[in-house]
Scaffold this motif. Structure first.
Motif, mmCIF file in Angstrom:
data_model
loop_
_atom_site.group_PDB
_atom_site.id
_atom_site.type_symbol
_atom_site.label_atom_id
_atom_site.label_comp_id
_atom_site.label_asym_id
_atom_site.label_seq_id
_atom_site.Cartn_x
_atom_site.Cartn_y
_atom_site.Cartn_z
ATOM 1 N N THR A 16 -123.466 -29.723 80.783
ATOM 2 C CA THR A 16 -123.780 -30.920 79.993
ATOM 3 C C THR A 16 -124.294 -30.580 78.598
ATOM 4 O OG1 THR A 16 -125.994 -30.964 80.946
ATOM 5 C CG2 THR A 16 -124.296 -32.275 82.048
ATOM 6 N N ASN A 17 -124.406 -29.291 78.315
ATOM 7 C CA ASN A 17 -124.930 -28.882 77.003
ATOM 8 C C ASN A 17 -123.912 -29.060 75.899
ATOM 9 O OD1 ASN A 17 -126.790 -26.037 78.317
ATOM 10 N ND2 ASN A 17 -127.338 -28.186 78.158
ATOM 11 N N LYS A 18 -124.430 -29.054 74.670
ATOM 12 C CA LYS A 18 -123.585 -28.959 73.477
ATOM 13 C C LYS A 18 -124.025 -27.742 72.691
ATOM 14 C CE LYS A 18 -122.716 -33.885 72.619
ATOM 15 N NZ LYS A 18 -122.837 -34.972 71.611
ATOM 16 N N SER A 62 -110.047 -31.416 74.578
ATOM 17 C CA SER A 62 -110.885 -31.982 73.514
ATOM 18 C C SER A 62 -112.351 -31.578 73.626
ATOM 19 C CB SER A 62 -110.770 -33.504 73.523
ATOM 20 O OG SER A 62 -111.186 -34.014 74.782
ATOM 21 N N ARG A 63 -112.759 -30.973 74.717
ATOM 22 C CA ARG A 63 -114.138 -30.494 74.819
ATOM 23 C C ARG A 63 -114.382 -29.298 73.893
ATOM 24 N NH1 ARG A 63 -111.566 -29.362 79.747
ATOM 25 N NH2 ARG A 63 -111.478 -27.137 80.321
ATOM 26 N N PHE A 64 -113.311 -28.765 73.317
ATOM 27 C CA PHE A 64 -113.414 -27.742 72.280
ATOM 28 C C PHE A 64 -113.033 -28.406 70.953
ATOM 29 C CE2 PHE A 64 -113.933 -23.982 74.852
ATOM 30 C CZ PHE A 64 -113.356 -24.330 76.069
ATOM 31 N N SER A 65 -113.928 -28.346 69.991
ATOM 32 C CA SER A 65 -113.691 -29.008 68.716
ATOM 33 C C SER A 65 -113.918 -28.032 67.580
ATOM 34 C CB SER A 65 -114.644 -30.205 68.581
ATOM 35 O OG SER A 65 -114.528 -30.787 67.311
ATOM 36 N N PRO A 66 -112.879 -27.645 66.841
ATOM 37 C CA PRO A 66 -113.053 -26.686 65.758
ATOM 38 C C PRO A 66 -113.447 -27.372 64.457
ATOM 39 C CG PRO A 66 -110.736 -27.187 65.995
ATOM 40 C CD PRO A 66 -111.460 -28.007 67.029
ATOM 41 N N GLU A 67 -114.076 -26.578 63.596
ATOM 42 C CA GLU A 67 -114.425 -27.064 62.261
ATOM 43 C C GLU A 67 -114.301 -25.912 61.289
ATOM 44 O OE1 GLU A 67 -118.481 -28.239 61.866
ATOM 45 O OE2 GLU A 67 -118.272 -28.778 59.744
ATOM 46 N N LEU A 81 -118.482 -28.522 78.936
ATOM 47 C CA LEU A 81 -117.532 -27.501 79.364
ATOM 48 C C LEU A 81 -117.514 -27.374 80.884
ATOM 49 C CD1 LEU A 81 -117.907 -24.601 76.777
ATOM 50 C CD2 LEU A 81 -116.445 -26.611 76.727
ATOM 51 N N GLN A 82 -116.480 -26.686 81.365
ATOM 52 C CA GLN A 82 -116.299 -26.431 82.776
ATOM 53 C C GLN A 82 -116.511 -24.947 83.054
ATOM 54 O OE1 GLN A 82 -115.629 -29.119 84.786
ATOM 55 N NE2 GLN A 82 -115.933 -30.221 82.852
ATOM 56 N N PRO A 83 -116.847 -24.580 84.283
ATOM 57 C CA PRO A 83 -117.034 -23.150 84.592
ATOM 58 C C PRO A 83 -115.807 -22.299 84.236
ATOM 59 C CG PRO A 83 -117.930 -24.483 86.367
ATOM 60 C CD PRO A 83 -117.229 -25.440 85.425
ATOM 61 N N GLU A 84 -114.618 -22.857 84.328
ATOM 62 C CA GLU A 84 -113.413 -22.071 84.008
ATOM 63 C C GLU A 84 -113.271 -21.798 82.511
ATOM 64 O OE1 GLU A 84 -113.381 -25.004 85.596
ATOM 65 O OE2 GLU A 84 -111.818 -26.350 84.802
ATOM 66 N N ASP A 85 -114.152 -22.401 81.714
ATOM 67 C CA ASP A 85 -114.153 -22.114 80.274
ATOM 68 C C ASP A 85 -114.929 -20.841 79.957
ATOM 69 O OD1 ASP A 85 -114.543 -25.643 79.731
ATOM 70 O OD2 ASP A 85 -112.693 -24.457 79.670
ATOM 71 N N PRO A 107 -116.288 -9.490 66.944
ATOM 72 C CA PRO A 107 -116.654 -8.886 68.234
ATOM 73 C C PRO A 107 -116.639 -9.866 69.404
ATOM 74 C CG PRO A 107 -118.607 -9.252 66.934
ATOM 75 C CD PRO A 107 -117.449 -9.614 66.057
ATOM 76 N N GLY A 108 -116.553 -11.158 69.092
ATOM 77 C CA GLY A 108 -116.467 -12.143 70.159
ATOM 78 C C GLY A 108 -117.807 -12.708 70.589
ATOM 79 N N THR A 109 -117.745 -13.873 71.211
ATOM 80 C CA THR A 109 -118.899 -14.480 71.872
ATOM 81 C C THR A 109 -118.576 -14.557 73.355
ATOM 82 O OG1 THR A 109 -119.569 -15.841 69.984
ATOM 83 C CG2 THR A 109 -120.292 -16.564 72.166
ATOM 84 N N ARG A 110 -119.403 -13.932 74.158
ATOM 85 C CA ARG A 110 -119.227 -13.984 75.615
ATOM 86 C C ARG A 110 -119.904 -15.254 76.119
ATOM 87 N NH1 ARG A 110 -115.856 -11.804 78.946
ATOM 88 N NH2 ARG A 110 -116.165 -9.782 77.944
ATOM 89 N N LEU A 111 -119.106 -16.213 76.551
ATOM 90 C CA LEU A 111 -119.610 -17.519 76.985
ATOM 91 C C LEU A 111 -119.594 -17.612 78.503
ATOM 92 C CD1 LEU A 111 -120.431 -20.499 76.392
ATOM 93 C CD2 LEU A 111 -117.992 -21.043 76.416
ATOM 94 N N THR A 112 -120.727 -18.023 79.052
ATOM 95 C CA THR A 112 -120.821 -18.284 80.491
ATOM 96 C C THR A 112 -121.240 -19.730 80.678
ATOM 97 O OG1 THR A 112 -121.475 -15.988 80.909
ATOM 98 C CG2 THR A 112 -121.889 -17.592 82.660
ATOM 99 N N VAL A 113 -120.451 -20.477 81.412
ATOM 100 C CA VAL A 113 -120.753 -21.878 81.693
ATOM 101 C C VAL A 113 -121.227 -21.985 83.138
ATOM 102 C CG1 VAL A 113 -119.881 -24.235 81.748
ATOM 103 C CG2 VAL A 113 -118.977 -22.610 80.068
ATOM 104 N N THR A 114 -122.447 -22.489 83.299
ATOM 105 C CA THR A 114 -123.022 -22.552 84.657
ATOM 106 C C THR A 114 -123.034 -23.977 85.196
ATOM 107 O OG1 THR A 114 -125.237 -22.825 83.762
ATOM 108 C CG2 THR A 114 -124.493 -20.565 84.181
#
Lengths: 114, 114
Positions: A16-18, A62-67, A81-85, A107-114
């Motif tokens: 539920t975060n942004k 659409s839960r991913f929004s670039p700027e 987001l969903q865990p599969e993201d 180098p990337g951002t390692r994202l974990t969705v819980t």
């Protein structure tokens, strides 16, 4: 700073975060890209910006929004987001979005969705 | 449609051995570009080489060499006298008329043991 930088390097967020991912390139390039790299899957192109204009949206939810406020900065805003993201999100830049030019990656951002 | 196949998922060699990473591609474009990138544990992909479809000349750069053969749609990468620092995931990529459509292979994880 040189090359392509990304912040944060690691991010854990609930569904539920942004949050936002930031990318900055110091190479004077005009094109910027977001990729998703999941385990055991090829790099997936998400978005392309050329001279601040979005030129590709590769069927990204659409839960991913670039700027892209300017040619040096690129953001990826995340919400519900969903865990599969969960994945490594890579930013890249190139001189232009011509197929000739190689891309330079952060180098990337390692994202974990819980 | 464009496609890149890296059939070798993982390769393990002992230091000083030579190793070849295979890349096979599919495209209908007459003009296209092939790339190799290296992804060390730090995460960022590092550009190694670009080859365009009209230039089948092989290239050597230090311990690295590339063999481009249009007849077999292959762009193989050889590391001579491998070193521990060569341990990384190596990606082959293809771009055609539009860089927005750059396709990456699944990558080959190379481990060089001392």
């Amino acid at each position: 700073e040189t090359g392509v930088t990304q912040t944060p390097r690691h991010l854990v967020m609930g569904m539920t975060n942004k949050k936002s991912l930031k990318c900055e390139q110091h190479l004077g390039h005009n094109a910027m890209y977001w990729y998703k790299q999941s385990a055991k899957k090829p790099l997936e192109l998400m978005f392309v910006y050329n001279f601040k204009e979005q030129t590709e949206n590769n069927s990204v939810p659409s839960r991913f929004s670039p700027e892209c406020p300017n040619s040096s900065h690129l953001f990826l805003h995340l919400h519900t987001l969903q865990p599969e993201d969960s994945a490594l999100y890579l930013c890249a830049s190139s001189q232009s979005d011509s197929p000739y030019y190689e891309q330079y990656f952060g180098p990337g951002t390692r994202l974990t969705v819980t | 449609a464009q496609k890149v196949t890296q059939a070798q998922t993982e390769i393990s060699v002992v230091e000083k051995e030579d190793v070849t990473l295979d890349c096979v591609y599919e495209t209908r474009d007459t003009t296209y570009y092939l790339f190799w990138y290296k992804q060390p544990p730090s995460g960022e992909l590092v550009f190694l080489i670009r080859r365009n479809s009209f230039d089948e000349q092989n290239e050597i750069s230090g311990r690295y060499s590339w063999n481009f053969q249009k007849s077999t749609s292959s762009f193989n990468f050889t590391i001579t006298a491998s070193q521990v620092v060569d341990s990384a995931v190596y990606f082959c990529a293809l771009s055609g008329d539009n860089n927005n459509d750059m396709r990456f292979g699944a990558g080959t994880r190379l481990t060089v043991k001392p």
